[in-house]
Design an enzyme around this catalytic site. Structure first.
Site, PDB file in Angstrom:
ATOM      1  N   HIS A 517      -2.711 -34.332  -5.513  1.00 19.65           N
ATOM      2  CA  HIS A 517      -3.203 -33.001  -4.817  1.00 19.65           C
ATOM      3  C   HIS A 517      -2.943 -31.866  -5.349  1.00 19.65           C
ATOM      4  O   HIS A 517      -4.025 -31.302  -5.622  1.00 19.65           O
ATOM      5  CB  HIS A 517      -2.446 -33.126  -3.506  1.00 19.65           C
ATOM      6  CG  HIS A 517      -2.948 -31.967  -2.388  1.00 19.65           C
ATOM      7  ND1 HIS A 517      -3.860 -32.284  -1.254  1.00 19.65           N
ATOM      8  CD2 HIS A 517      -2.690 -30.555  -2.489  1.00 19.65           C
ATOM      9  CE1 HIS A 517      -3.978 -31.059  -0.825  1.00 19.65           C
ATOM     10  NE2 HIS A 517      -3.381 -30.167  -1.488  1.00 19.65           N
ATOM     11  N   GLU A 518      -1.834 -31.496  -6.070  1.00 14.95           N
ATOM     12  CA  GLU A 518      -1.638 -30.330  -6.688  1.00 14.95           C
ATOM     13  C   GLU A 518      -2.274 -30.372  -7.938  1.00 14.95           C
ATOM     14  O   GLU A 518      -2.775 -29.185  -8.412  1.00 14.95           O
ATOM     15  CB  GLU A 518      -0.360 -29.968  -6.749  1.00 14.95           C
ATOM     16  CG  GLU A 518       0.749 -29.998  -5.272  1.00 14.95           C
ATOM     17  CD  GLU A 518      -0.085 -28.707  -4.569  1.00 14.95           C
ATOM     18  OE1 GLU A 518      -0.483 -27.997  -4.744  1.00 14.95           O
ATOM     19  OE2 GLU A 518       0.020 -28.973  -3.341  1.00 14.95           O
ATOM     20  N   HIS A 521      -5.906 -28.973  -7.361  1.00 10.32           N
ATOM     21  CA  HIS A 521      -5.964 -27.574  -7.740  1.00 10.32           C
ATOM     22  C   HIS A 521      -5.911 -26.924  -8.869  1.00 10.32           C
ATOM     23  O   HIS A 521      -6.570 -26.160  -9.294  1.00 10.32           O
ATOM     24  CB  HIS A 521      -4.846 -27.044  -6.528  1.00 10.32           C
ATOM     25  CG  HIS A 521      -4.899 -27.104  -5.032  1.00 10.32           C
ATOM     26  ND1 HIS A 521      -5.920 -26.647  -4.538  1.00 10.32           N
ATOM     27  CD2 HIS A 521      -4.064 -27.676  -4.303  1.00 10.32           C
ATOM     28  CE1 HIS A 521      -5.456 -26.736  -3.233  1.00 10.32           C
ATOM     29  NE2 HIS A 521      -4.593 -27.435  -3.178  1.00 10.32           N
ATOM     30  N   HIS A 524      -9.153 -27.219 -10.339  1.00 13.06           N
ATOM     31  CA  HIS A 524     -10.088 -26.062 -10.019  1.00 13.06           C
ATOM     32  C   HIS A 524     -10.050 -24.798 -10.875  1.00 13.06           C
ATOM     33  O   HIS A 524     -10.788 -24.377 -11.023  1.00 13.06           O
ATOM     34  CB  HIS A 524      -9.798 -26.102  -8.534  1.00 13.06           C
ATOM     35  CG  HIS A 524     -10.726 -25.459  -7.701  1.00 13.06           C
ATOM     36  ND1 HIS A 524     -10.899 -24.976  -6.300  1.00 13.06           N
ATOM     37  CD2 HIS A 524     -12.144 -25.042  -8.212  1.00 13.06           C
ATOM     38  CE1 HIS A 524     -11.615 -24.279  -5.885  1.00 13.06           C
ATOM     39  NE2 HIS A 524     -12.611 -24.505  -6.828  1.00 13.06           N
TER      40      HIS A 524
HETATM   41 ZN   LIG Z   1      -3.494 -27.945  -1.211  1.00 12.59          ZN
END
Ligand SMILES: [Zn+2]
Length: 727
Positions: A517-518, A521, A524
């Site tokens: 998940h991280e 990010h 991104h």
């Molecule tokens: Zn998040």
């Protein structure tokens, strides 16, 4: 809802105040040379001379010189950064040329670079490597920052120029990115009070100042509460049921906390959750659980009730100045969801399905208790424990069977593998680079052709100086201007299971998800391809920012990917297919609980921020009413109770906790595009990169999404994935 959501406290990256960040070395005039003399007494001069934050960063890729930065450097650097930006703003305001996009909006966007730089570094350290002194410094910095922000947003001459550009925006032939940057700046000024009377502006300043301090206090209290609680066990019998690794960690914690020879459990998740899952001692589980859910609610110096009511009242007062009925309306106005009604619609649609499922789960757990001869009713501190038992009976799989296949380094390499297969990215370890803690690992990120993309810092283990949860931070944003390409520097932080003397870090399934998940990010931030800080990278609405992160979790559990990274840490054996199949099945297990726990917190957040006259409210009463109204069952406690709901009271998720599920609708629908083609379909991957990851907040999120997917997102893929409807 996945556990990672509870772990994933505020990714401190979204919606940064526009005065924050960047790289000194490429900015003429940003280094200490060439600056006019400081009108300060001698000692201050000296401090500035020695301050590494005020010099060009002489490091690989100009990353922060963590080995040289000391706590005392921050405050002077902030002050200097503010001073420099004030001068830059003056220059914009006094420009004799008529206002244009370039001389006003772009110039504003590029102002305050030193301040941005310092702010990024300070924020990252405050989260990941703090100290009592740093927490104190933050209290000095906070009012300086909010005062400075107000000075900019309430600068009438500056606003006139911004407004002049805004008023002629349709005739300027702006690119989509420029139009969005202009729109966002203009709205910032309006929200900053530019259209208010001088008296109202004074009031707004006061509110902002008070709010920033109250929010800090709220978070500080939770940090202290987390560290204050300890369950000390000195009788070995009280460890009954706990796995060896958990006991070993507790023994190590005991040594650190001055209880050598005993075992210490804390409210940090890697200690709390296994205890709730495995401890046979019901009264001790209750003690731990109650310790957790009563944080900030003891009526003492760490109590958060008065603080949160003050926060709510000030927020309410503030939005009334702008003609909004409540804080939720004000917040959602700039999100993808736009209106509270849209959020309540989605939440209540899911709530009904989730609650029905949770009730079935509660019944099954009670049956197990009865069958075992228990004569008690299921309580919240029993839920994890009996769920673990049901899970084991039903799937014959417990965390400890899968953990050996999830060695942290292997999981990390699995995430790298996915990024490589999708986007061609390569990750090269860097050892010649200063870090802020020995546990931090650094990698250079390269394109397939070897060109430099950016740098990522991985900081995965808990320590007292780090806050809870997992998050991504930016240490420098990607940006391109004046022919220069400034490359991004990001961090991923977590609180994952630590290695012990004889075992490496072995992650739980949830922790593996959190890592991916991280990492999403981070991608991104790393793949950003923008020209304006205002719209680049992760500067997107909070109900859109979780799309790149949550979509990554899908690859993590695909057999094709598991085969690559999920290898037994001792034997190197690939995780058995049947174990993978079982994991896939367990994914849909306990969904009622997870969704209910999360949705209850989301609804509580929305209720707080749509409430009238918050100053009149009593925290416990309001919370109870809010949760009773939706029919939350007593066996489940909302994921966050108000007094430790830091997402909404000390971070930027106020009226925004729903964002995770909103983005989950997006990520399930987006991942379906790969399911419809293939797991690493290059055309789909390129489209996701070009239309979503590279674009940041440079266009309306729905527009970007439709460009990628060809249609608006549908809710069905999420319902199917979570088992909330039959496939
Ligand atoms: Zn998040």
């Amino acid at each position: 809802m996945k556990k990672k959501i509870s772990e994933t406290i505020n990714h401190s990256l979204v919606l940064m105040a526009f005065f924050c960040t960047i790289l000194l070395s490429v900015i003429p005039g940003c280094s200490k040379t060439g600056q006019p003399p400081e009108p300060q007494p001698q000692p201050m001069e000296k401090a500035a001379e020695d301050n590494p934050l005020l010099s060009a960063f002489d490091t690989p890729f100009q990353v922060p010189p963590f080995d040289k930065i000391k706590e005392e450097h921050y405050l002077p650097a902030y002050k200097e950064g503010i001073k420099r930006q004030k001068k830059e703003i003056e220059a914009i305001v006094n420009n004799p040329e008529p206002p244009t996009f370039a001389n006003t909006i772009a110039a504003l966007d590029k102002s305050g670079l030193l301040l941005k730089d310092v702010n990024f570094i300070f924020k990252a350290m405050k989260s990941a490597n703090t100290s009592p002194r740093l927490q104190e410094i933050a209290k000095d910095i906070s009012p300086l920052k909010s005062g400075h922000k107000d000075d900019i947003l309430l600068n009438a001459k500056l606003f006139q120029r911004v407004k002049a550009v805004y008023d002629q925006k349709d005739r300027l032939n702006l690119s989509e990115e420029q139009a969005m940057a202009l729109e966002k700046y203009y709205k910032d000024f309006v929200r900053g009070g530019a259209n208010l009377s001088p008296e109202q502006q004074d009031g707004l300043r006061q509110i902002n100042k008070e709010l920033s301090l109250l929010q800090l206090n709220f978070g500080d209290n939770i940090l202290k509460e987390n560290n204050r609680f300890e369950l000390v066990i000195d009788n070995e019998e009280d460890l009954a049921g706990l796995p060896k690794a958990v006991i070993d960690t507790a023994a190590e914690t005991a040594v650190k906390q001055g209880h050598k020879g005993k075992w210490v459990f804390t409210l940090h998740k890697p200690s709390l959750i296994p205890f709730l899952q495995y401890s046979d001692k019901r009264e001790l589980r209750e003690k731990m659980f109650k310790g957790y859910i009563n944080r900030g609610n003891h009526g003492d110096e760490l109590d958060n009730k008065d603080i949160l009511i003050k926060i709510l009242s000030l927020r309410d007062e503030r939005v009334k100045l702008f003609g909004f009925n409540n804080h939720a309306e004000y917040q959602l106005d700039r999100n993808m969801s736009k209106k509270p009604e849209a959020v309540y619609d989605l939440l209540s649609n899911l709530w009904k399905r989730a609650l029905a499922l949770a009730k079935k789960e509660a019944k099954a757990l009670q049956e197990l208790i009865d069958k075992e001869g228990g004569t008690f009713k299921l309580k919240p501190w029993d839920w994890w424990y009996y769920t673990e038992k049901v899970k084991k009976a039903k799937f014959d799989v417990d965390e400890n069977l899968t953990k050996p296949y999830f060695k942290l380094e292997n999981v990390r390499d699995g995430a790298f593998y996915v990024a490589n297969k999708l986007f061609g990215l390569k990750f090269i370890p860097m050892t010649n680079i200063p870090t802020y803690h020995p546990e931090v690992k650094v990698f250079e990120v390269q394109e397939a052709d070897g060109s430099h993309v950016g740098v990522i810092y991985l900081d995965y283990f808990p320590r007292a100086s780090k806050r809870g949860g997992a998050w991504m931070n930016s240490l420098r944003d990607q940006i391109r201007f004046d022919g220069k390409e400034i490359t991004p520097v990001v961090t991923n932080n977590g609180n994952f299971t630590k290695p012990t003397a004889d075992t490496p870090s072995l992650l739980s399934y949830d922790e593996v998800e959190t890592l991916f998940h991280e990492f999403g990010h981070a991608l991104h931030g790393l793949l950003s391809n923008g020209s304006y800080y205002k719209t680049a990278g992760t500067n997107v609405p909070i109900d859109f920012v979780e799309l790149p992160s949550q979509i990554m979790e899908n690859w993590m559990s695909e057999p094709e990917v598991l085969k690559v990274y999920a290898k037994h840490y001792k034997t190197g054996e690939v995780i058995p297919t049947e174990l993978v199949e079982k994991i896939k099945k367990t994914k849909k297990f306990n969904q009622g609980f997870k969704r209910v726990e999360y949705l209850a917190a989301s609804i509580l957040d929305m209720d707080w921020h749509t409430a009238e006259n918050p100053a009149q409210l009593d925290v416990d009463t309001f919370e109870t009413q809010s949760l009773n109204k939706i029919g939350l069952i007593p066996e489940i406690v909302t994921r966050y109770r108000s007094t430790y709901f830091s997402h909404i009271f000390s971070s930027m998720y106020s009226a925004g906790y729903y964002s995770y599920i909103w983005a989950e609708v997006l990520d399930a629908d987006a991942f379906a595009a790969f399911q419809e083609t293939s797991l690493f379909d290059q055309k789909t991957a390129q489209s996701f990169r070009k239309n979503i990851l590279e674009k940041g907040g440079s266009a309306d999120p729905m527009t970007l999404y439709i460009r990628f997917r060809g249609a608006e997102p549908k809710i069905e893929p999420l319902l199917i994935r979570t088992g909330l409807i039959e496939e």
